[in-house]
Scaffold this motif. Structure first.
Motif, PDB file in Angstrom:
ATOM      1  N   MET A 299       0.753  -1.034   0.031  1.00 44.65           N
ATOM      2  CA  MET A 299      -0.213  -0.084   0.113  1.00 44.65           C
ATOM      3  C   MET A 299       0.887   1.278  -0.072  1.00 44.65           C
ATOM      4  O   MET A 299       1.935   1.298   0.301  1.00 44.65           O
ATOM      5  CB  MET A 299      -0.955   0.035   1.244  1.00 44.65           C
ATOM      6  CG  MET A 299      -0.315  -0.096   2.428  1.00 44.65           C
ATOM      7  SD  MET A 299      -1.419  -0.630   3.818  1.00 44.65           S
ATOM      8  CE  MET A 299      -2.922   0.499   3.602  1.00 44.65           C
ATOM      9  N   PHE A 300       0.198   2.398  -0.314  1.00 36.85           N
ATOM     10  CA  PHE A 300       1.092   3.803  -0.353  1.00 36.85           C
ATOM     11  C   PHE A 300       0.183   4.898  -0.228  1.00 36.85           C
ATOM     12  O   PHE A 300      -0.973   4.694  -0.286  1.00 36.85           O
ATOM     13  CB  PHE A 300       1.747   3.827  -1.660  1.00 36.85           C
ATOM     14  CG  PHE A 300       0.715   4.393  -2.883  1.00 36.85           C
ATOM     15  CD1 PHE A 300       1.062   5.672  -3.242  1.00 36.85           C
ATOM     16  CD2 PHE A 300      -0.056   3.508  -3.660  1.00 36.85           C
ATOM     17  CE1 PHE A 300       0.127   6.296  -4.065  1.00 36.85           C
ATOM     18  CE2 PHE A 300      -0.812   4.008  -4.375  1.00 36.85           C
ATOM     19  CZ  PHE A 300      -0.905   5.587  -4.974  1.00 36.85           C
ATOM     20  N   SER A 301       0.785   5.813   0.462  1.00 40.89           N
ATOM     21  CA  SER A 301      -0.225   6.931   0.554  1.00 40.89           C
ATOM     22  C   SER A 301       0.816   8.357   0.317  1.00 40.89           C
ATOM     23  O   SER A 301       1.792   8.252   0.557  1.00 40.89           O
ATOM     24  CB  SER A 301      -0.339   6.963   2.254  1.00 40.89           C
ATOM     25  OG  SER A 301      -1.495   7.898   2.330  1.00 40.89           O
ATOM     26  N   ARG A 302       0.147   9.036  -0.379  1.00 48.89           N
ATOM     27  CA  ARG A 302       0.490  10.354  -0.834  1.00 48.89           C
ATOM     28  C   ARG A 302      -0.206  11.390   0.017  1.00 48.89           C
ATOM     29  O   ARG A 302       0.266  12.891  -0.204  1.00 48.89           O
ATOM     30  CB  ARG A 302       0.933  10.638  -2.067  1.00 48.89           C
ATOM     31  CG  ARG A 302       1.922   9.873  -2.801  1.00 48.89           C
ATOM     32  CD  ARG A 302       1.657   9.822  -4.279  1.00 48.89           C
ATOM     33  NE  ARG A 302       2.760   8.787  -5.030  1.00 48.89           N
ATOM     34  CZ  ARG A 302       2.922   8.286  -6.295  1.00 48.89           C
ATOM     35  NH1 ARG A 302       1.783   9.221  -6.975  1.00 48.89           N
ATOM     36  NH2 ARG A 302       3.815   7.618  -6.797  1.00 48.89           N
ATOM     37  N   ALA A 303      -1.172  11.346   0.692  1.00 48.87           N
ATOM     38  CA  ALA A 303      -1.884  12.297   1.214  1.00 48.87           C
ATOM     39  C   ALA A 303      -2.453  11.699   2.734  1.00 48.87           C
ATOM     40  O   ALA A 303      -2.645  10.271   2.838  1.00 48.87           O
ATOM     41  CB  ALA A 303      -3.230  12.699   0.389  1.00 48.87           C
ATOM     42  N   THR A 304      -2.944  12.414   3.745  1.00 55.53           N
ATOM     43  CA  THR A 304      -3.125  11.844   4.902  1.00 55.53           C
ATOM     44  C   THR A 304      -4.190  11.008   4.887  1.00 55.53           C
ATOM     45  O   THR A 304      -5.330  11.284   4.409  1.00 55.53           O
ATOM     46  CB  THR A 304      -3.475  13.145   5.761  1.00 55.53           C
ATOM     47  OG1 THR A 304      -2.485  14.228   5.642  1.00 55.53           O
ATOM     48  CG2 THR A 304      -3.800  12.746   7.212  1.00 55.53           C
ATOM     49  N   ASP A 305      -3.966   9.714   5.551  1.00 52.32           N
ATOM     50  CA  ASP A 305      -5.082   8.786   5.730  1.00 52.32           C
ATOM     51  C   ASP A 305      -5.461   8.093   4.410  1.00 52.32           C
ATOM     52  O   ASP A 305      -6.232   7.441   4.343  1.00 52.32           O
ATOM     53  CB  ASP A 305      -6.213   9.188   6.771  1.00 52.32           C
ATOM     54  CG  ASP A 305      -5.850   9.609   7.811  1.00 52.32           C
ATOM     55  OD1 ASP A 305      -4.756   8.948   8.396  1.00 52.32           O
ATOM     56  OD2 ASP A 305      -6.596  10.447   8.369  1.00 52.32           O
ATOM     57  N   ALA A 306      -4.791   8.428   3.137  1.00 55.22           N
ATOM     58  CA  ALA A 306      -5.492   7.961   2.135  1.00 55.22           C
ATOM     59  C   ALA A 306      -5.235   6.591   1.703  1.00 55.22           C
ATOM     60  O   ALA A 306      -6.191   5.698   1.377  1.00 55.22           O
ATOM     61  CB  ALA A 306      -4.652   8.367   0.991  1.00 55.22           C
ATOM     62  N   SER A 307      -4.190   5.674   2.276  1.00 56.25           N
ATOM     63  CA  SER A 307      -4.043   4.354   2.392  1.00 56.25           C
ATOM     64  C   SER A 307      -5.066   3.584   3.416  1.00 56.25           C
ATOM     65  O   SER A 307      -5.564   2.374   3.234  1.00 56.25           O
ATOM     66  CB  SER A 307      -2.853   3.842   2.597  1.00 56.25           C
ATOM     67  OG  SER A 307      -2.167   4.193   3.656  1.00 56.25           O
ATOM     68  N   LYS A 308      -5.148   4.334   4.759  1.00 55.46           N
ATOM     69  CA  LYS A 308      -5.962   3.925   5.669  1.00 55.46           C
ATOM     70  C   LYS A 308      -7.540   3.896   5.200  1.00 55.46           C
ATOM     71  O   LYS A 308      -8.253   2.923   5.517  1.00 55.46           O
ATOM     72  CB  LYS A 308      -5.964   4.705   6.861  1.00 55.46           C
ATOM     73  CG  LYS A 308      -4.410   4.684   7.589  1.00 55.46           C
ATOM     74  CD  LYS A 308      -4.539   5.437   8.757  1.00 55.46           C
ATOM     75  CE  LYS A 308      -3.297   5.210   9.699  1.00 55.46           C
ATOM     76  NZ  LYS A 308      -3.269   6.249  10.869  1.00 55.46           N
ATOM     77  N   ILE A 309      -7.788   4.811   4.209  1.00 55.32           N
ATOM     78  CA  ILE A 309      -9.101   4.712   4.024  1.00 55.32           C
ATOM     79  C   ILE A 309      -9.571   3.793   2.944  1.00 55.32           C
ATOM     80  O   ILE A 309     -10.357   3.175   2.862  1.00 55.32           O
ATOM     81  CB  ILE A 309      -9.581   6.289   3.451  1.00 55.32           C
ATOM     82  CG1 ILE A 309      -9.418   7.130   4.637  1.00 55.32           C
ATOM     83  CG2 ILE A 309     -11.080   5.982   2.739  1.00 55.32           C
ATOM     84  CD1 ILE A 309      -9.769   8.728   4.175  1.00 55.32           C
ATOM     85  N   ALA A 310      -8.494   3.481   1.996  1.00 55.19           N
ATOM     86  CA  ALA A 310      -8.599   2.587   0.854  1.00 55.19           C
ATOM     87  C   ALA A 310      -8.752   1.106   1.838  1.00 55.19           C
ATOM     88  O   ALA A 310      -9.334   0.464   1.243  1.00 55.19           O
ATOM     89  CB  ALA A 310      -7.281   2.544   0.037  1.00 55.19           C
ATOM     90  N   LEU A 311      -7.967   1.030   2.617  1.00 56.50           N
ATOM     91  CA  LEU A 311      -7.983  -0.239   3.510  1.00 56.50           C
ATOM     92  C   LEU A 311      -9.425  -0.538   4.169  1.00 56.50           C
ATOM     93  O   LEU A 311      -9.927  -1.512   4.149  1.00 56.50           O
ATOM     94  CB  LEU A 311      -6.853  -0.341   4.708  1.00 56.50           C
ATOM     95  CG  LEU A 311      -7.132  -1.679   5.633  1.00 56.50           C
ATOM     96  CD1 LEU A 311      -6.620  -2.850   4.691  1.00 56.50           C
ATOM     97  CD2 LEU A 311      -6.081  -1.464   6.637  1.00 56.50           C
ATOM     98  N   VAL A 312      -9.999   0.561   5.016  1.00 59.17           N
ATOM     99  CA  VAL A 312     -11.297   0.415   5.388  1.00 59.17           C
ATOM    100  C   VAL A 312     -12.321   0.061   4.090  1.00 59.17           C
ATOM    101  O   VAL A 312     -13.297  -0.664   4.267  1.00 59.17           O
ATOM    102  CB  VAL A 312     -11.970   1.890   5.873  1.00 59.17           C
ATOM    103  CG1 VAL A 312     -13.458   1.993   6.060  1.00 59.17           C
ATOM    104  CG2 VAL A 312     -10.950   2.146   7.024  1.00 59.17           C
ATOM    105  N   TYR A 313     -12.258   0.679   3.034  1.00 57.25           N
ATOM    106  CA  TYR A 313     -13.114   0.222   1.963  1.00 57.25           C
ATOM    107  C   TYR A 313     -12.860  -1.303   1.456  1.00 57.25           C
ATOM    108  O   TYR A 313     -13.833  -2.015   1.276  1.00 57.25           O
ATOM    109  CB  TYR A 313     -13.194   1.159   0.902  1.00 57.25           C
ATOM    110  CG  TYR A 313     -14.035   2.357   0.854  1.00 57.25           C
ATOM    111  CD1 TYR A 313     -14.830   2.491   0.015  1.00 57.25           C
ATOM    112  CD2 TYR A 313     -13.395   3.482   1.575  1.00 57.25           C
ATOM    113  CE1 TYR A 313     -15.828   3.653  -0.057  1.00 57.25           C
ATOM    114  CE2 TYR A 313     -14.404   4.700   1.529  1.00 57.25           C
ATOM    115  CZ  TYR A 313     -15.331   4.700   0.910  1.00 57.25           C
ATOM    116  OH  TYR A 313     -16.005   5.894   0.929  1.00 57.25           O
TER     117      TYR A 313
END
Length: 216
Positions: free
Chosen positions: A133-147
């Motif tokens: 996973m990767f994130s370039r904005a705050t919580d982007a990967s975490k939100i993707a994981l929730v989905y």
């Protein structure tokens, strides 16, 4: 010399083995079956109150399987705190073929037209093997994981394999189990078939949260 292709890779997953490379520039691929495995119980995702509010605000547009190669490329790109990557050209090619064949999936987080986060993995039976996973904005990967978790729960999956456990993953609910425990869960998960597309792509953020487990 035997060619290692997607059929062999899927067989590895079915046996509880996954591939890695030492670095992006190392052409060799290693197969790992570690003594301990990280898994995220699908009824045990930790969603903090702050993250729950963030999901409801819908700061990012979430899509599925619309930019798989871009997600893998982003995961393979060095970033602060992740100067080395295990995704080499051979691994990139294998997972691109798995996506073509319907076994690999990605979750993308967009801010306007910019890809700012995401993750990808492999689906086999009722198991989903999270790769990176990767994130370039705050919580982007975490939100993707929730989905992703909501989608896996809706599709009848029983195992979300994270391969390893890190402090970051532990905050999200990932736990460590033994190799023997993992193989037992994997065997059970492979007895059925999960449906990655049972949840509509336009499911609301509130419904996504209801389909996940929230903790304060």
């Amino acid at each position: 010399m035997r060619v290692f292709g997607t059929a062999e890779l899927l067989d590895c997953y079915a046996r509880g083995v996954f591939p890695m490379a030492d670095s992006r520039d190392d052409p060799r691929i290693y197969l790992l079956d570690p003594d301990e495995r990280g898994v995220l119980p699908l009824n045990g995702l930790h969603v903090s109150k702050r993250l729950k509010r963030k999901v409801k605000q819908q700061p990012y547009r979430i899509t599925f399987d619309t930019a798989f190669q871009r997600v893998v490329e982003a995961c393979a790109t060095p970033a602060p705190g992740r100067e080395e990557t295990w995704i080499n050209d051979g691994i990139f090619g294998l997972y691109s073929e798995l996506r073509r064949d319907g076994y690999a999936h990605s979750v993308e987080a967009w801010q306007d037209d910019e890809l700012v986060g995401g993750l990808y993995g492999v689906s086999l039976g009722r198991a989903f093997f999270g790769e990176s996973m990767f994130s370039r904005a705050t919580d982007a990967s975490k939100i993707a994981l929730v989905y992703l978790v909501a989608r896996l729960r809706a599709g009848g999956y029983t195992l979300l394999d994270t391969q390893f456990t890190t402090e970051h993953l532990e905050t999200l609910g990932v736990v460590t189990i033994t190799r023997e425990q993992y193989h037992e869960r994997l065997t059970e998960a492979l007895e059925g078939v999960g449906d990655f597309y049972s949840m509509p792509a336009d499911t609301s953020a509130s419904d996504v949260l209801q389909s996940s487990t929230q903790t304060s």
